[in-house]
Structure formats: C-alpha cells, structure tokens
Write an enzyme that holds these catalytic residues in place. Structure first.
Site, mmCIF file in Angstrom:
data_model
loop_
_atom_site.group_PDB
_atom_site.id
_atom_site.type_symbol
_atom_site.label_atom_id
_atom_site.label_comp_id
_atom_site.label_asym_id
_atom_site.label_seq_id
_atom_site.Cartn_x
_atom_site.Cartn_y
_atom_site.Cartn_z
ATOM 1 N N ASP A 1 0.814 -1.215 0.000
ATOM 2 C CA ASP A 1 0.000 0.000 0.000
ATOM 3 C C ASP A 1 0.848 1.265 0.000
ATOM 4 O O ASP A 1 2.025 1.263 0.379
ATOM 5 C CB ASP A 1 -0.891 0.020 1.252
ATOM 6 C CG ASP A 1 -2.051 -0.957 1.152
ATOM 7 O OD1 ASP A 1 -2.027 -1.850 0.282
ATOM 8 O OD2 ASP A 1 -2.977 -0.835 1.973
ATOM 9 N N ASP A 2 0.176 2.341 -0.397
ATOM 10 C CA ASP A 2 0.654 3.724 -0.241
ATOM 11 C C ASP A 2 1.715 4.153 -1.237
ATOM 12 O O ASP A 2 2.279 5.235 -1.117
ATOM 13 C CB ASP A 2 1.171 3.989 1.184
ATOM 14 C CG ASP A 2 0.115 3.753 2.237
ATOM 15 O OD1 ASP A 2 -1.055 3.528 1.866
ATOM 16 O OD2 ASP A 2 0.455 3.786 3.427
ATOM 17 N N HIS B 1 -6.304 3.057 -3.936
ATOM 18 C CA HIS B 1 -6.151 3.374 -2.505
ATOM 19 C C HIS B 1 -6.460 4.857 -2.246
ATOM 20 O O HIS B 1 -5.886 5.449 -1.342
ATOM 21 C CB HIS B 1 -4.731 3.012 -2.062
ATOM 22 C CG HIS B 1 -4.557 2.806 -0.588
ATOM 23 N ND1 HIS B 1 -5.495 2.192 0.215
ATOM 24 C CD2 HIS B 1 -3.536 3.156 0.249
ATOM 25 C CE1 HIS B 1 -5.044 2.158 1.465
ATOM 26 N NE2 HIS B 1 -3.873 2.754 1.519
ATOM 27 N N HIS C 1 -5.669 9.532 0.322
ATOM 28 C CA HIS C 1 -5.564 8.730 1.536
ATOM 29 C C HIS C 1 -6.192 9.434 2.746
ATOM 30 O O HIS C 1 -5.548 9.606 3.792
ATOM 31 C CB HIS C 1 -4.096 8.413 1.832
ATOM 32 C CG HIS C 1 -3.893 7.161 2.638
ATOM 33 N ND1 HIS C 1 -4.040 7.113 3.996
ATOM 34 C CD2 HIS C 1 -3.550 5.901 2.272
ATOM 35 C CE1 HIS C 1 -3.777 5.892 4.428
ATOM 36 N NE2 HIS C 1 -3.490 5.134 3.407
ATOM 37 N N HIS D 1 3.737 -2.237 2.982
ATOM 38 C CA HIS D 1 3.728 -0.896 2.394
ATOM 39 C C HIS D 1 4.998 -0.637 1.585
ATOM 40 O O HIS D 1 6.104 -0.876 2.073
ATOM 41 C CB HIS D 1 3.612 0.160 3.496
ATOM 42 C CG HIS D 1 2.303 0.106 4.239
ATOM 43 N ND1 HIS D 1 2.043 -0.828 5.217
ATOM 44 C CD2 HIS D 1 1.181 0.849 4.113
ATOM 45 C CE1 HIS D 1 0.812 -0.649 5.669
ATOM 46 N NE2 HIS D 1 0.266 0.358 5.027
HETATM 47 ZN ZN LIG Z 1 -2.665 3.209 3.164
#
Ligand SMILES: [Zn+2]
Length: 347
Positions: free
Chosen positions: A168-169, A218, A222, A315
């Site tokens: 993620d991210d 995502h 965020h 991540h």
């Molecule tokens: Zn995230």
C-alpha cells in the site's frame, strides 16, 4: 471454528490494524486504528460477510508465475459467501484450524515518520478496546443495503495453500526495491496505490504492470477517516484515483480492487467502489511495517497470523520502508519454503 473469544480478539486486533495519520492533510499508512463507531474493518469480523468471490484470477506460482488464469478451488471461490463465523481469523477459504490470534499489545506507535514525496506520515493512536458485538454461530446475512459483490475480499482468488502479498501507499522510493525482490522469487503481488503517487510516478506504475503485478485503488489523498466524508467526496477519492492510476499505467491498465485507507470501509464507500468496478480488499495479516517495529517483528507478525489463502498487508510507500524491504527479503524465501504459492486476492 473460532470461538467467541477469538472473535473479540479479532475485533480488537482489527481495531489496531492499519495506519497512520497524515501530518499533512492527506496521507497514510494502512492499518490505522479505528476510533469511530460506524467504520467497518479491513479484518474480518462477525458483522461482515466474507466472500472469496467467483473470480478465478491468476494463480501465479512462486516457481513459474505467469499470471495465467487458474480455476477457483471449491473451498475458496465457489461459495458466494461465507459467514465470518465460519471463516475465522485466517479469514480465508482453506484456513481451517483454530486461528486464535492474541491481542496485539504494540498497537501504539512512534511518531515522526520521515516524509516521502507527496506526503508524510505519523502513525496514529493505540487500538481501541471498545466493546464488540457478540459473535453468532449463525451465518451472517448480507445487509440489504449492500450492493452485490461489495463484500470485502479476505482471501486469495484460488484458496488452497496460497498467499497474496499487497503493498500500500505507493508507488514511492521503495517500490523498485520491492519489485526487484518479487522478480527474484517470481512472485506476483498487488499494489494499492494512492492516486497522487501514481500520477507523480507513472514509470513505476508501468513497471508494476510490466512485471505482471496488479493494481488496487487506494484513493486520491488517503483521507483518514474516510467513511465520515460526504458521499461525493468519497466518490471522488475512489473514482479519481482509479483514473489517475489507470492513466499512469498506460493503455490497457486495469485497477481491480479498492482498499480504504486504514481499512476504513463502509457500506457507502464499498458501494462506490463496486460501481467503479472495484472489489473492496481487506487483509488478514497486518505486518505493521508502517510503524517500523523492526524487521524481526514484521516477520513474526506474518508467521503468527498467516493462514492459507491469506492476504498480507505491507507498504511500499508512506515513509521510510527500509524495514519492509529487509523483511520481504527474508519473508519471500520463508513463504516458498512453507509451500506457499502466490496468488492475487479474490476479485
Ligand atoms: Zn494506506
């Protein structure tokens, strides 16, 4: 079958799941704690219906992953839905035995994460220990307000002795290192990307696709919490991010899932996602890598929580991910040694 205590453990554990609070208005780190009352959880809970879904997306094996389609196994993908009670902590189809998961005691985190291009993170507060609803042994019905197919995916597409890695991210500075390790082990993974990050790093998005990985939405910024935003803003976060990611990926790029920041799913944002053609995507193993707990702790989380068919949350963005990269370097050979093959999440 998990017992009541296990469910409570799960819920408490889930409350500390992913996350972080942006030091800017945006920001990130999945696994954030959920202090609000109506948000859903990215981990399975008794109130949610789990579904492996009918999809049979690729079963990319560690040895020869090609992204080719694989038929869904009976245990994983043929049932339209499985009650959370039946799915248990492993949450995945195929997980069987008694997944008792201790309450994590390290849910608080340090602050002052280094910034990364676009945003900086500051992991948030400890997990809530708010009372949880009692577990039930009956199958949890799908709430009437849920759109078809909007249940959160908590298992791999194929079930069996597979695992899905999710990052993620990103994309961000660590993405190339993650991609190199995945390539070394012929592993396919799923990248849940932030729209602005994808927009700023289109070459990385293209490399992710070229390497045979898949993409997940995502959100644009965020936002945390997400479910408290007005409907239109949530729709923008999901729809615009999908556009940004697909544009960055180039012709033919597809986004298949939506993961709410911090796992902050709601019926509303899940329905928005489904209307955009995205399956809500949870996880069953929170490595807590975003909190930089040390490489051994990241690895220990996986060894403790992983069940066959599980989805691991890591991540590749949101700050210094050197621990994530170091842990992945050890986890990949361990997973192979344990007989896991690598799959995408149910879609
Ligand atoms: Zn995230």
């Amino acid at each position: 079958m998990p017992v009541l205590g296990t469910h409570r453990t799960l819920l408490r554990r889930a409350a500390g799941g992913c996350a972080a609070i942006l030091t800017l208005a945006l920001a990130c780190a999945c696994g954030s704690s959920q202090s609000t009352t109506s948000a859903e959880q990215a981990h399975p809970s008794p109130s949610m219906t789990l579904s492996a879904g009918p999809s049979a997306s690729a079963g990319a094996s560690a040895g020869a992953s090609t992204g080719a389609s694989a038929s869904a196994s009976a245990s994983a993908s043929t049932s339209a839905s499985t009650s959370a009670t039946g799915a248990g902590a492993g949450a995945s189809a195929g997980a069987s035995a008694s997944p008792s998961r201790p309450i994590s005691s390290n849910s608080s985190s340090s602050s002052g994460s280094p910034s990364s291009p676009g945003f900086s993170l500051s992991p948030s507060a400890p997990a809530s220990s708010a009372p949880v609803a009692p577990a039930t042994t009956a199958a949890a019905p799908v709430p009437a307000k849920d759109a078809p197919g909007s249940s959160i995916a908590y298992s791999t597409a194929s079930g069996g002795h597979t695992v899905a890695l999710t990052f993620d991210d990103g994309p961000g500075p660590a993405t190339s290192q993650v991609l190199a390790l995945l390539a070394q082990y012929h592993v396919k993974a799923t990248f849940c990307e932030i729209g602005t990050q994808a927009h700023d790093n289109p070459a990385l998005v293209k490399q992710i696709l070229a390497d045979g990985h898949r993409l997940c939405d995502h959100t644009v910024h965020h936002p945390q919490p997400m479910h408290t935003l007005p409907h239109d803003k949530q729709a923008y976060e999901i729809d615009a991010a999908k556009d940004m990611i697909t544009t960055a990926g180039g012709p033919g790029a597809q986004v298949s899932w939506f993961r709410a920041p911090g796992g902050d799913f709601s019926a509303d944002n899940r329905q928005i996602a489904v209307q955009a053609g995205l399956r809500p995507l949870g996880w069953t193993v929170d490595t807590r890598d975003w909190s930089k707990p040390g490489v051994p702790a990241i690895i220990a989380n996986v060894k403790k929580e992983l069940r066959p068919g599980g989805i691991i949350l890591m991540h590749d963005g949101g700050g210094d991910r050197s621990q994530t990269v170091a842990a992945l370097k050890q986890l990949l050979p361990w997973l192979v040694q344990q007989g896991y093959t690598f799959d995408f999440p149910a879609s």
